[in-house]
Motif scaffolding. Structure first.
Motif, PDB file in Angstrom:
ATOM      1  N   GLN A  80       0.812  -1.214   0.000  1.00  0.00           N
ATOM      2  CA  GLN A  80       0.000   0.000   0.000  1.00  0.00           C
ATOM      3  C   GLN A  80       0.851   1.273   0.000  1.00  0.00           C
ATOM      4  N   ALA A  88       3.054   3.886  -1.755  1.00  0.00           N
ATOM      5  CA  ALA A  88       3.354   4.363  -3.112  1.00  0.00           C
ATOM      6  C   ALA A  88       4.739   4.998  -3.187  1.00  0.00           C
ATOM      7  N   SER A  93       0.579   6.805   0.597  1.00  0.00           N
ATOM      8  CA  SER A  93      -0.111   5.546   0.331  1.00  0.00           C
ATOM      9  C   SER A  93      -0.586   5.494  -1.118  1.00  0.00           C
ATOM     10  N   GLN A  94      -1.029   4.321  -1.539  1.00  0.00           N
ATOM     11  CA  GLN A  94      -1.522   4.154  -2.907  1.00  0.00           C
ATOM     12  C   GLN A  94      -2.749   5.018  -3.173  1.00  0.00           C
ATOM     13  N   SER A  95      -3.495   5.361  -2.137  1.00  0.00           N
ATOM     14  CA  SER A  95      -4.677   6.211  -2.308  1.00  0.00           C
ATOM     15  C   SER A  95      -4.316   7.694  -2.395  1.00  0.00           C
ATOM     16  N   GLU A 106       7.455  -4.795  -1.677  1.00  0.00           N
ATOM     17  CA  GLU A 106       6.137  -4.275  -2.050  1.00  0.00           C
ATOM     18  C   GLU A 106       5.276  -5.272  -2.828  1.00  0.00           C
TER      19      GLU A 106
END
Length: 233
Positions: free
Chosen positions: A100, A102, A114-116, A198
């Motif tokens: 998660q 990034a 984060s990926q969000s 990852e």
């Protein structure tokens, strides 16, 4: 009833242990301990020698201030292992599986994205511009010393001089990489761990965020009591 003959004698594999690498700010811890000592000295002096509302004011102030000092100095830490990154900030605990994450980046503060797209600050790994400048100066001096050592070896021919600056050998520096500030080295370590883990199956999951009620609760209670005492006059 189970008899010994029915029990499996095959050796059981050891339970897997996921060891954390822990990163904390030694300067923050030292400063926090010093502040707590001063607060304790002044607070207990007011508690035992004060008159009227002074002891109650001192108690309320200590209930408010002590959790905040702990939150911003002793509490922050970063825990990293092969599966996830756990960030313990003053008022929250954030757990990010490596899948998660990034990016890890350094600006005026060290952060994980984060990926969000949510950004979380690493309070336990503060950026020190002074440490960066000092590391740059050390690197420049080491590079200059290495160049002088290489020139000296070149003048002496194939004999060489063990222990000369920039030359490996008995007594040599053996320097294997650039000089970095401690926080920059920490971020580099975390970045390497992220890149290595990852895509691992165990490093997947959801981001979780938990509020540190053990810090927020006492601080709010102290603030309320102090406000009431001040309002009563």
């Amino acid at each position: 009833m189970t008899t010994p003959e029915h029990e499996s004698s095959a050796p059981q594999p050891p339970a897997s242990e996921v060891r954390d690498r822990v990163y904390r700010s030694s300067g923050g811890i030292a400063g926090g301990v010093l502040l707590l000592a001063i607060i304790g000295w002044l607070g207990f002096d007011a508690l035992f020698t004060g008159h009227g509302r002074t002891p109650w004011m001192a108690l309320a102030a200590m209930i408010l201030i002590v959790p905040l000092v702990v939150a911003f100095s002793l509490r922050p830490a970063v825990y990293a292992n092969d599966e996830r990154l756990r960030i313990r900030n003053p008022f929250r605990v954030i757990v990010l599986p490596w899948g998660q994450v990034a990016a890890l980046r350094s600006r005026y503060s060290n952060e994980v994205v984060s990926q969000s797209g949510t950004t979380y600050q690493l309070w336990a790994v503060p950026v020190s511009m002074r440490a960066r400048k000092r590391a740059i100066r050390q690197e420049a001096r080491a590079a200059g010393a290495g160049q002088r050592g290489s020139d000296r070896v070149g003048r002496l021919g194939t004999r060489g001089v063990f222990g000369s600056p920039g030359v490996d050998g008995p007594g040599g520096t053996g320097r294997s990489g650039p000089v970095r500030a401690a926080s920059d080295q920490t971020m580099s370590d975390l970045q390497e761990l992220h890149e290595a883990r990852e895509h691992d199956e165990r490093a997947q999951g959801e981001v979780t965020v938990r509020w540190a009620y053990e810090i927020v609760g006492p601080a709010v209670a102290g603030a309320v009591v102090l406000a009431i005492l001040l309002a009563v006059g």
